[in-house]
Design a protein around this motif. Sequence first.
Motif, PDB file in Angstrom:
ATOM      1  N   GLU A  81      -6.825   5.735 -10.489  1.00  8.42           N
ATOM      2  CA  GLU A  81      -7.288   5.028 -11.691  1.00  8.42           C
ATOM      3  C   GLU A  81      -6.091   4.632 -12.567  1.00  8.42           C
ATOM      4  OE1 GLU A  81     -10.342   3.943 -12.540  1.00  8.42           O
ATOM      5  OE2 GLU A  81     -11.116   4.691 -10.628  1.00  8.42           O
ATOM      6  N   GLN A  82      -5.102   5.484 -12.573  1.00  6.87           N
ATOM      7  CA  GLN A  82      -3.931   5.181 -13.411  1.00  6.87           C
ATOM      8  C   GLN A  82      -3.185   3.936 -12.947  1.00  6.87           C
ATOM      9  OE1 GLN A  82      -0.941   8.024 -14.478  1.00  6.87           O
ATOM     10  NE2 GLN A  82      -2.461   9.665 -14.607  1.00  6.87           N
ATOM     11  N   VAL A  83      -3.154   3.710 -11.635  1.00  7.91           N
ATOM     12  CA  VAL A  83      -2.387   2.546 -11.148  1.00  7.91           C
ATOM     13  C   VAL A  83      -3.278   1.313 -10.943  1.00  7.91           C
ATOM     14  CG1 VAL A  83      -0.674   4.010 -10.025  1.00  7.91           C
ATOM     15  CG2 VAL A  83      -2.624   3.169  -8.697  1.00  7.91           C
ATOM     16  N   LYS A  84      -4.560   1.494 -11.062  1.00  9.69           N
ATOM     17  CA  LYS A  84      -5.510   0.420 -10.770  1.00  9.69           C
ATOM     18  C   LYS A  84      -5.195  -0.868 -11.548  1.00  9.69           C
ATOM     19  CE  LYS A  84     -10.396   1.017  -9.781  1.00  9.69           C
ATOM     20  NZ  LYS A  84     -11.602   1.718 -10.262  1.00  9.69           N
ATOM     21  N   ASP A  85      -5.021  -0.733 -12.850  1.00 14.61           N
ATOM     22  CA  ASP A  85      -4.809  -1.933 -13.658  1.00 14.61           C
ATOM     23  C   ASP A  85      -3.529  -2.652 -13.263  1.00 14.61           C
ATOM     24  OD1 ASP A  85      -7.160  -1.696 -14.943  1.00 14.61           O
ATOM     25  OD2 ASP A  85      -6.347  -0.624 -16.689  1.00 14.61           O
ATOM     26  N   GLN A  86      -2.521  -1.874 -12.958  1.00 18.07           N
ATOM     27  CA  GLN A  86      -1.262  -2.512 -12.539  1.00 18.07           C
ATOM     28  C   GLN A  86      -1.479  -3.294 -11.244  1.00 18.07           C
ATOM     29  OE1 GLN A  86       2.076   0.362 -12.499  1.00 18.07           O
ATOM     30  NE2 GLN A  86       0.701   1.686 -13.676  1.00 18.07           N
ATOM     31  N   ILE A  87      -2.248  -2.712 -10.334  1.00 15.55           N
ATOM     32  CA  ILE A  87      -2.514  -3.415  -9.066  1.00 15.55           C
ATOM     33  C   ILE A  87      -3.266  -4.717  -9.357  1.00 15.55           C
ATOM     34  CG2 ILE A  87      -3.724  -3.303  -6.846  1.00 15.55           C
ATOM     35  CD1 ILE A  87      -3.301  -0.257  -6.865  1.00 15.55           C
ATOM     36  N   LYS A  88      -4.258  -4.609 -10.223  1.00 10.80           N
ATOM     37  CA  LYS A  88      -5.054  -5.809 -10.536  1.00 10.80           C
ATOM     38  C   LYS A  88      -4.186  -6.896 -11.156  1.00 10.80           C
ATOM     39  CE  LYS A  88      -9.585  -3.667 -11.275  1.00 10.80           C
ATOM     40  NZ  LYS A  88     -10.442  -3.083 -12.288  1.00 10.80           N
ATOM     41  N   GLU A  89      -3.264  -6.485 -12.003  1.00  7.56           N
ATOM     42  CA  GLU A  89      -2.427  -7.480 -12.683  1.00  7.56           C
ATOM     43  C   GLU A  89      -1.422  -8.120 -11.746  1.00  7.56           C
ATOM     44  OE1 GLU A  89      -0.610  -5.334 -15.902  1.00  7.56           O
ATOM     45  OE2 GLU A  89      -2.596  -5.030 -16.799  1.00  7.56           O
ATOM     46  N   GLN A  90      -0.932  -7.321 -10.826  1.00 13.10           N
ATOM     47  CA  GLN A  90       0.228  -7.764 -10.063  1.00 13.10           C
ATOM     48  C   GLN A  90      -0.080  -8.727  -8.915  1.00 13.10           C
ATOM     49  OE1 GLN A  90       2.601  -4.303  -9.997  1.00 13.10           O
ATOM     50  NE2 GLN A  90       4.023  -5.172  -8.518  1.00 13.10           N
ATOM     51  N   TYR A  91      -1.305  -8.700  -8.398  1.00 12.04           N
ATOM     52  CA  TYR A  91      -1.594  -9.498  -7.190  1.00 12.04           C
ATOM     53  C   TYR A  91      -2.811 -10.388  -7.409  1.00 12.04           C
ATOM     54  CZ  TYR A  91       1.093  -5.570  -5.335  1.00 12.04           C
ATOM     55  OH  TYR A  91       2.038  -4.608  -5.121  1.00 12.04           O
ATOM     56  N   PRO A  92      -2.893 -11.436  -6.595  1.00  8.09           N
ATOM     57  CA  PRO A  92      -4.113 -12.242  -6.641  1.00  8.09           C
ATOM     58  C   PRO A  92      -5.317 -11.361  -6.260  1.00  8.09           C
ATOM     59  CG  PRO A  92      -2.578 -13.071  -4.971  1.00  8.09           C
ATOM     60  CD  PRO A  92      -1.927 -11.893  -5.606  1.00  8.09           C
ATOM     61  N   GLN A 102     -16.932   6.440  -7.292  1.00  4.60           N
ATOM     62  CA  GLN A 102     -15.963   6.722  -8.360  1.00  4.60           C
ATOM     63  C   GLN A 102     -14.778   5.764  -8.279  1.00  4.60           C
ATOM     64  OE1 GLN A 102     -16.399   8.996 -10.738  1.00  4.60           O
ATOM     65  NE2 GLN A 102     -18.266   9.750  -9.852  1.00  4.60           N
ATOM     66  N   TYR A 103     -14.282   5.588  -7.062  1.00  4.80           N
ATOM     67  CA  TYR A 103     -13.088   4.756  -6.875  1.00  4.80           C
ATOM     68  C   TYR A 103     -13.371   3.276  -7.120  1.00  4.80           C
ATOM     69  CZ  TYR A 103      -9.928   8.197  -4.675  1.00  4.80           C
ATOM     70  OH  TYR A 103      -9.077   9.249  -4.420  1.00  4.80           O
ATOM     71  N   LEU A 104     -14.500   2.807  -6.661  1.00  7.35           N
ATOM     72  CA  LEU A 104     -14.644   1.356  -6.503  1.00  7.35           C
ATOM     73  C   LEU A 104     -15.764   0.708  -7.297  1.00  7.35           C
ATOM     74  CD1 LEU A 104     -14.040   1.188  -2.630  1.00  7.35           C
ATOM     75  CD2 LEU A 104     -12.444   0.452  -4.410  1.00  7.35           C
ATOM     76  N   ASP A 105     -16.458   1.454  -8.145  1.00  7.70           N
ATOM     77  CA  ASP A 105     -17.638   0.806  -8.737  1.00  7.70           C
ATOM     78  C   ASP A 105     -17.272  -0.388  -9.629  1.00  7.70           C
ATOM     79  OD1 ASP A 105     -16.658   2.421 -10.692  1.00  7.70           O
ATOM     80  OD2 ASP A 105     -18.602   3.229 -11.318  1.00  7.70           O
ATOM     81  N   ASP A 106     -16.083  -0.376 -10.216  1.00  9.92           N
ATOM     82  CA  ASP A 106     -15.711  -1.567 -10.994  1.00  9.92           C
ATOM     83  C   ASP A 106     -15.081  -2.645 -10.114  1.00  9.92           C
ATOM     84  OD1 ASP A 106     -13.567   0.062 -10.494  1.00  9.92           O
ATOM     85  OD2 ASP A 106     -12.530  -0.403 -12.375  1.00  9.92           O
ATOM     86  N   VAL A 107     -14.585  -2.251  -8.953  1.00  5.47           N
ATOM     87  CA  VAL A 107     -13.985  -3.262  -8.056  1.00  5.47           C
ATOM     88  C   VAL A 107     -15.091  -4.033  -7.331  1.00  5.47           C
ATOM     89  CG1 VAL A 107     -12.389  -3.613  -6.127  1.00  5.47           C
ATOM     90  CG2 VAL A 107     -11.990  -1.747  -7.746  1.00  5.47           C
ATOM     91  N   PHE A 108     -16.087  -3.308  -6.858  1.00  2.12           N
ATOM     92  CA  PHE A 108     -17.232  -3.947  -6.190  1.00  2.12           C
ATOM     93  C   PHE A 108     -18.514  -3.584  -6.923  1.00  2.12           C
ATOM     94  CE2 PHE A 108     -14.335  -2.750  -2.551  1.00  2.12           C
ATOM     95  CZ  PHE A 108     -13.753  -4.003  -2.432  1.00  2.12           C
ATOM     96  N   VAL A 145       0.839  -1.204   0.000  1.00  4.12           N
ATOM     97  CA  VAL A 145       0.000   0.000   0.000  1.00  4.12           C
ATOM     98  C   VAL A 145       0.875   1.255   0.000  1.00  4.12           C
ATOM     99  CG1 VAL A 145      -1.723   1.304   1.288  1.00  4.12           C
ATOM    100  CG2 VAL A 145      -1.954  -1.163   1.067  1.00  4.12           C
ATOM    101  N   GLU A 146       1.962   1.215   0.755  1.00  4.87           N
ATOM    102  CA  GLU A 146       2.849   2.388   0.772  1.00  4.87           C
ATOM    103  C   GLU A 146       3.378   2.680  -0.614  1.00  4.87           C
ATOM    104  OE1 GLU A 146       5.782   1.687   3.797  1.00  4.87           O
ATOM    105  OE2 GLU A 146       4.512   2.601   5.345  1.00  4.87           O
ATOM    106  N   GLN A 147       3.758   1.623  -1.285  1.00 10.42           N
ATOM    107  CA  GLN A 147       4.317   1.787  -2.628  1.00 10.42           C
ATOM    108  C   GLN A 147       3.301   2.447  -3.575  1.00 10.42           C
ATOM    109  OE1 GLN A 147       5.151  -2.024  -4.424  1.00 10.42           O
ATOM    110  NE2 GLN A 147       5.017  -1.094  -6.467  1.00 10.42           N
ATOM    111  N   TRP A 148       2.078   1.923  -3.576  1.00  6.36           N
ATOM    112  CA  TRP A 148       1.070   2.480  -4.488  1.00  6.36           C
ATOM    113  C   TRP A 148       0.610   3.854  -4.044  1.00  6.36           C
ATOM    114  CZ3 TRP A 148       1.315   0.477  -8.958  1.00  6.36           C
ATOM    115  CH2 TRP A 148       1.623  -0.885  -9.120  1.00  6.36           C
TER     116      TRP A 148
END
Length: 957
Positions: A410-421, A554-560, A196-199
């Motif tokens: 939003e810019q880092v979202k896809d990277q987060i999704k790709e990088q972790y389970p 705005q932040y989470l509608d595609d996540v949840f 989390v610190e990194q992102w």
Amino acid sequence: MNNNTNSNKDLKDLAIEGKLPLKAVGIENLKEDNPKHMPPNRYLFPWYARRPTPAARLAVLASVLPSGASSDDILDLMQIKPRSGIDIPLEEYVINKKSTEGERSGTLGEHYGYPRPFESSPDRKQQQELHSKLRDFWNGDLPTVLDPTAGSGVIPLESLRYGLPTKANELNPVPSVMLKVVLDYPISAGHLRQEVEQWGSKIDEIATEELQEYYPSQGNSQTPSHYISTYTITCPNCGCDLPLTSKLWLLKRSSSEGIAARPDYSDGELSFERVELPDDVTKQEFNPQDGPRSRGGNTECPNCEVVTESSEVKSRVKDGEYEYNILGVKYTKSSGGSGYRVANKEDYIGYEKAVDRVESDFNLFSLLTQKIAQNGQKTSEPAGYGFSEWRDVFTDRQLVALYEYWQAFEQVKDQIKEQYPQEKSEAIMAILALAGGKMVDRNSRLSPYDIQRGYPKDLTGAKNLSPQWQFTDNNPSSGNQQYLDILDRILGSYEKIVGYLENSETEPAEILTGDAADLNIEENSVESVVVDPPYYSSIMYAELSDIFYVWLKQYLDDVFPDLFTEELTDKDSEAVANPSRFSDVAENTSKKDLARRDYEDKMSDIFSEIYRVVEPGGVMTVMFTHKETDAWDTLTKSLINSGFTITATHPITSERPNRTDTQGSGSADSTLLLVGRKPHQTDEKRRSTPTLWSDVKHKTRAAAKNAARDLIDSSFNLTKTDIIISAFGPTLRVFAESYPVVDDQDEDVPPRQALEEAREAVTRVLAEEYLEAEGIDDLDGVTEWYILCWLVYGKQTFSYDEGHQLGLGVGIDVDDIKRNTKIWRRSSGDIKLRGYSDRVQNINEKPENRSSRTPVNPDDLSFGLALDKVHAAMHVYDVQGESACCDWLRERNFDSDSTFKSTLKALLQVLPHDYEDWELARDLAAGRTRDVLDLDFSPNVFAEDSEQTQQKGIDDY
Ligand SMILES: C[S@@+](CC[C@H](N)C(=O)[O-])C[C@H]1O[C@@H](n2cnc3c(N)ncnc32)[C@H](O)[C@@H]1O
Ligand SMILES: [Zn+2]
């Protein structure tokens, strides 16, 4: 309250139906009440009506543990125990520690010998022992604990700590995100600090870059962190800019010291000058406390001194005829520390850029256009100031800032999704989103500026949504208390919760989002429900949370995707009494009544739904706050109607011990537990054949009396009010067994009547136990009520509802007697008993000069109330002295008046010794008047008595 066996033979008693260490838990609740050091869950995100951990932990544990667990067992399990061994019961230990808390030198933790309960969880061994006990009791499996209105998750977190299968439901998506962060990710994703610190740093970097131009620095040495802002309108008289702020402080150190912005019109236009008090100017010359805006909203122009009326100011603001204005700028220095200056041109240019950006950028222009309900209970105020969409509660610059942080996410979202389970990426995104959303709390036009601390306050503090005349426009990239700090605090809290759950070998909680009246849970599948329901109109959760909802969406509608489907939060399913939902009804119907009924219907549906999912033999423990006992009637009725058998009630009071004042209640928010069980077989007959109240009445009285006797005889520390409330459980139980109950006219008798009966019966027991005066029952009802109030509450001011109920018990309606007797008055909604000096006319004045507001005339030879006789005597003793008082008493034959004597004797016993009436009662009973009255008692006896009572511990906790 202790109930030995349940009437339904197959129901085996639970710990919550026995004696509980309520005092110790009350003390621990109070310890949690420290704004500087709260349980981590409170730092995650704003939410309302969170319960203290100790009360929640007790409710959960005692709702799964079989009866027979001693107070020591329970406290030990609750982690309320010193590390070193002790040879007294734990509860006594805690009470002793409380009484010496003020004298300690170290921290609370050192003083008590253990940290506050929220900081510790049971170790593995303790959990295993607990689990084996629970499996024995619950037919081989661990009991599942459900909280159907879980809010921020305080209750289910306690269940998880003990390794129990846990379900948490909540209607509102805002706390639902928190539930995931508290009850799921700590177990499914574990520690996340590094990720989390990194992102977070990445997001901050991107956003900072984008935002720089809106916060121009003074060279590189000063970065603006907060623009202390207000509005101006054009003065209708002189045409100058008139600032709408009530205070001109930038930082207030004391009433006469600090930094302020002094308005200056010497160039014909408004500018501000930075002044330090008292060095540059004294408070007498310029008081920053007296800004142009007065309390009521009338605003005086500092230039021409003409006042613009509040209504005019409001209508201008509503029509948008105002300008944004900066009173001062707080900045951080590159060398560290911060300073204050007034605004310059650059600052306004930065702001104008944000205005242009919002106008020209379609994404910003169309952001957060959800409507603010114009007639909402909590949203009509912002609506009244012209805020029509949620975006309007932000200045353009606030909007751009919050937007850029979201965009960076939003810019880092896809990277987060790709990088972790999945679980892990969801957890990281949820935590980052909470930080983004939490910025809103202190960066809106609804967030006040704290002049003493030089920081914005949270908009949620006041449980209202009020536009602020002085607020801050924050630079979230500027360090101190901004984005990275907010994220760090949330992350730190999350990490702590991970630590709390590390010992639990349990699955994450199952989190459901929906209406508690329609749970997606199989029937008969939950053993224990612990529920802390919303309460009438006390908090409008949904209305108050839209401001956060719109951002989290705005932040989470595609996540949840299931959580954020709606435009705004669901007001229709929410179980609160919200009159604004009934604004369309006909004129002659009360919206308030409709709202109350709607709430009651919803709670009834929720209880029925809980009944459906609870397995036969299971339990539901409802948490209320203490002061809300007046609505027990409705809630207990729907509880009984849904099929539950009420088996116990417990008050967890948080009153400060050794309280000697006769005035305030000195108590914090207290919690009340009401316990219902689901019988193995529904006894249809019981529920269909009514019982006559006259048959049940004596049983309810007897149950209440027995309960009270048990409590008094035990060495258990309870206030008298606690004893009364503890007796409600057994009373309601008898009542519920006979339900429905009807009177001889075949009219339904509500549970309230049984509770009144219980209150009165227990008060009698208390009077027998603690009053030596005979003949109290023979006194008039008003005097009796007065004495019993002092006896039960031990103080002058107490809850209206309780006093009212006590009155009904002795056959008086407190409202009916109020005007004639002046025996009590209202004080902030409470009852305040009056002493003799408020009730007796001045005998030294001529009758025509006496105040007509005091009802008792000391010249009278006979009096309506026994209390009037004694109060008049006290007065005469006070203003004319002992010997005149002797004559006065003789003239009225009070030596042979048993009602006078019993009243005096009773007052001597019930009045607190630091109260002036007690001193006069003592003088009457001790001086020469004693012989005139032919008293067979002396005040000294009672002094000793009351000390003994205290040693017994019943009295003053
Ligand atoms: C008293 S609060 C619970 C607070 C919680 N115990 C805590 O410590 O954070 C009541 C909660 O019930 C929720 N609520 C209101 N109506 C509801 C409904 N119909 N179904 C489920 N939850 C509801 C509110 O959103 C609120 O969070
Ligand atoms: Zn003017």
